[in-house]
Motif scaffolding. Structure first.
Motif, PDB file in Angstrom:
ATOM      1  N   LYS A  55       0.834  -1.197   0.000  1.00  0.00           N
ATOM      2  CA  LYS A  55       0.000   0.000   0.000  1.00  0.00           C
ATOM      3  C   LYS A  55       0.872   1.251   0.000  1.00  0.00           C
ATOM      4  O   LYS A  55       2.061   1.194   0.329  1.00  0.00           O
ATOM      5  N   ASP A  56       0.283   2.360  -0.354  1.00  0.00           N
ATOM      6  CA  ASP A  56       0.981   3.638  -0.320  1.00  0.00           C
ATOM      7  C   ASP A  56       0.864   4.203   1.090  1.00  0.00           C
ATOM      8  O   ASP A  56      -0.241   4.441   1.571  1.00  0.00           O
ATOM      9  N   PRO A  57       1.976   4.402   1.794  1.00  0.00           N
ATOM     10  CA  PRO A  57       1.892   4.820   3.199  1.00  0.00           C
ATOM     11  C   PRO A  57       1.400   6.250   3.376  1.00  0.00           C
ATOM     12  O   PRO A  57       1.746   7.148   2.607  1.00  0.00           O
ATOM     13  N   ARG A  58       0.613   6.439   4.405  1.00  0.00           N
ATOM     14  CA  ARG A  58       0.135   7.773   4.774  1.00  0.00           C
ATOM     15  C   ARG A  58       1.314   8.658   5.201  1.00  0.00           C
ATOM     16  O   ARG A  58       1.401   9.827   4.842  1.00  0.00           O
ATOM     17  N   GLY A 106       8.181   4.161   4.923  1.00  0.00           N
ATOM     18  CA  GLY A 106       7.066   4.818   5.574  1.00  0.00           C
ATOM     19  C   GLY A 106       6.587   4.125   6.834  1.00  0.00           C
ATOM     20  O   GLY A 106       7.238   3.212   7.361  1.00  0.00           O
ATOM     21  N   LEU A 107       5.420   4.558   7.310  1.00  0.00           N
ATOM     22  CA  LEU A 107       4.830   3.995   8.518  1.00  0.00           C
ATOM     23  C   LEU A 107       4.032   2.749   8.166  1.00  0.00           C
ATOM     24  O   LEU A 107       3.190   2.769   7.268  1.00  0.00           O
ATOM     25  N   ALA A 151       1.937  -1.124   4.748  1.00  0.00           N
ATOM     26  CA  ALA A 151       2.004   0.307   4.973  1.00  0.00           C
ATOM     27  C   ALA A 151       0.660   0.807   5.478  1.00  0.00           C
ATOM     28  O   ALA A 151      -0.397   0.346   5.040  1.00  0.00           O
ATOM     29  N   GLU A 152       0.693   1.740   6.419  1.00  0.00           N
ATOM     30  CA  GLU A 152      -0.538   2.316   6.968  1.00  0.00           C
ATOM     31  C   GLU A 152      -1.059   3.377   6.018  1.00  0.00           C
ATOM     32  O   GLU A 152      -0.401   4.381   5.747  1.00  0.00           O
TER      33      GLU A 152
END
Length: 363
Positions: free
Chosen positions: A34-37, A350-351, A361-362
């Motif tokens: 996923k694309d992290p926030r 990322g987170l 990823a969050e």
């Protein structure tokens, strides 16, 4: 001839089926990223009043997470680049600015604005670490001129260094408080004690010259980890002001440390420690150390367990899925939020968070 040909086809089918099954299983374990926030290399995660704060390094916003959801972010101090977030147990602090120029420490006010904390000593503040409780504590900042302290509610950092002449690589890497005493970890120097007035003249026995990269409280002990860049080795340390015991674990620790409590059984908890391989990209992530029922460290059981491998308790349900996701990333911070979600800041991805039995990823 027909029988021989059919036997050959059957043998080939069985051979390739057996040979390929691990590949098919590995593909099954893969998780679509996923694309992290919070992108890049996020800061340490800080909790105050059951709100988690985290930011992208060099970013201009502080993200907030509470009650199981993300809430509106806070603008960085004066729109400056955020380098670190920390707390003394009572307030949120941000180190912001230009690491090649000028950096300043700011404290967040109730209206989400920021006030700068005066720092009159020379040198660029490289990093900050804090320790305390809801009533406050201390923040420690390191520059090439030394180590400086700030007490909750004060107007400025100490004007005189607690530990003069620190090479730029010997920065403060963590702080913790146990029984009223503060423990401050300095890379390549060791762990010092601070009583609120002065720093110990020498590192605590057993830590002198050690490349400590992480420190925290686990029950009635201080636990720390080290990393030797030359050979990728590292050790686990445990003790208090009377001295520390070093246990060589044969892995390089990233410095990430966190406590995880089993939501289904509060008496079960784990100490999480990030690891960082210099040789294999697949040996990263974190390891688990089982704590006692009271959250204390059992010095006779300090094995580093791969998440998902234990039949007792673990942060994840599948070791294979962990290995193919978080196990590939270097964790720089680990934190369990009040809603029990486990988060990890990674070195460049990322987170991340563990949700629905999967690390990703969050968003």
């Amino acid at each position: 001839m027909k029988i021989r040909a059919m036997a050959g086809v059957l043998a080939a089918f069985l051979f390739f089926s057996c040979d390929q099954s691990p590949i098919f299983y590995a593909i099954y374990q893969e998780v679509e990223p996923k694309d992290p926030r919070v992108k890049g290399n996020p800061t340490n995660m800080v909790e105050l009043d059951e709100i988690m704060y985290v930011a992208s390094r060099f970013g201009k916003y502080v993200h907030r997470y509470g009650n199981g959801e993300w809430i509106s972010p806070i603008a960085s101090p004066g729109g400056r680049n955020i380098m670190e977030l920390e707390t003394d147990g009572k307030s949120l602090y941000a180190l912001a600015g230009d690491p090649l120029g000028k950096t300043e420490v700011y404290v967040k006010k109730d209206d989400d604005a920021w006030d700068p904390i005066r720092f009159d000593a020379s040198g660029v503040i490289q990093t900050i670490c804090g320790a305390g409780d809801a009533n406050g504590g201390y923040l420690f900042a390191s520059t090439e001129e030394g180590l400086f302290s700030y007490q909750t509610g004060g107007e400025e950092f100490s004007s005189e260094s607690l530990l003069p002449d620190l090479p730029k690589e010997d920065i403060v890497k963590g702080a913790a408080r146990l029984d009223g005493m503060y423990y401050v970890a300095i890379v390549n120097k060791g762990i010092y004690t601070f009583d609120g007035a002065s720093l110990s003249a020498e590192p605590v026995d057993g830590t002198a010259g050690k490349p400590i990269v992480g420190i925290r409280v686990a029950g009635n002990r201080i636990v720390a980890v080290s990393r030797y860049p030359s050979d990728g080795a590292g050790s686990l340390f445990y003790g208090d002001s009377s001295g520390f015991t070093e246990v060589n674990k044969g892995v390089a620790f990233s410095g990430a440390m966190g406590i995880w409590r089993n939501p289904d059984n509060p008496t079960q908890s784990l100490l999480l420690v990030g690891i960082q391989s210099q040789t294999y990209s697949t040996v990263n992530g974190y390891r688990e150390i089982l704590l006692g029922d009271d959250g204390s460290l059992d010095v006779n059981s300090l094995g580093l367990r791969t998440p998902g491998d234990s039949s007792e308790v673990s942060t994840v349900s599948s070791a294979d899925r962990y290995t193919s996701t978080m196990g590939l990333r270097v964790a720089t911070a680990l934190y369990q939020a009040p809603d029990n979600t486990l988060f990890a800041s990674t070195m460049k991805n990322g987170l991340w968070s563990y949700r629905r039995d999967v690390w990703n990823a969050e968003e």
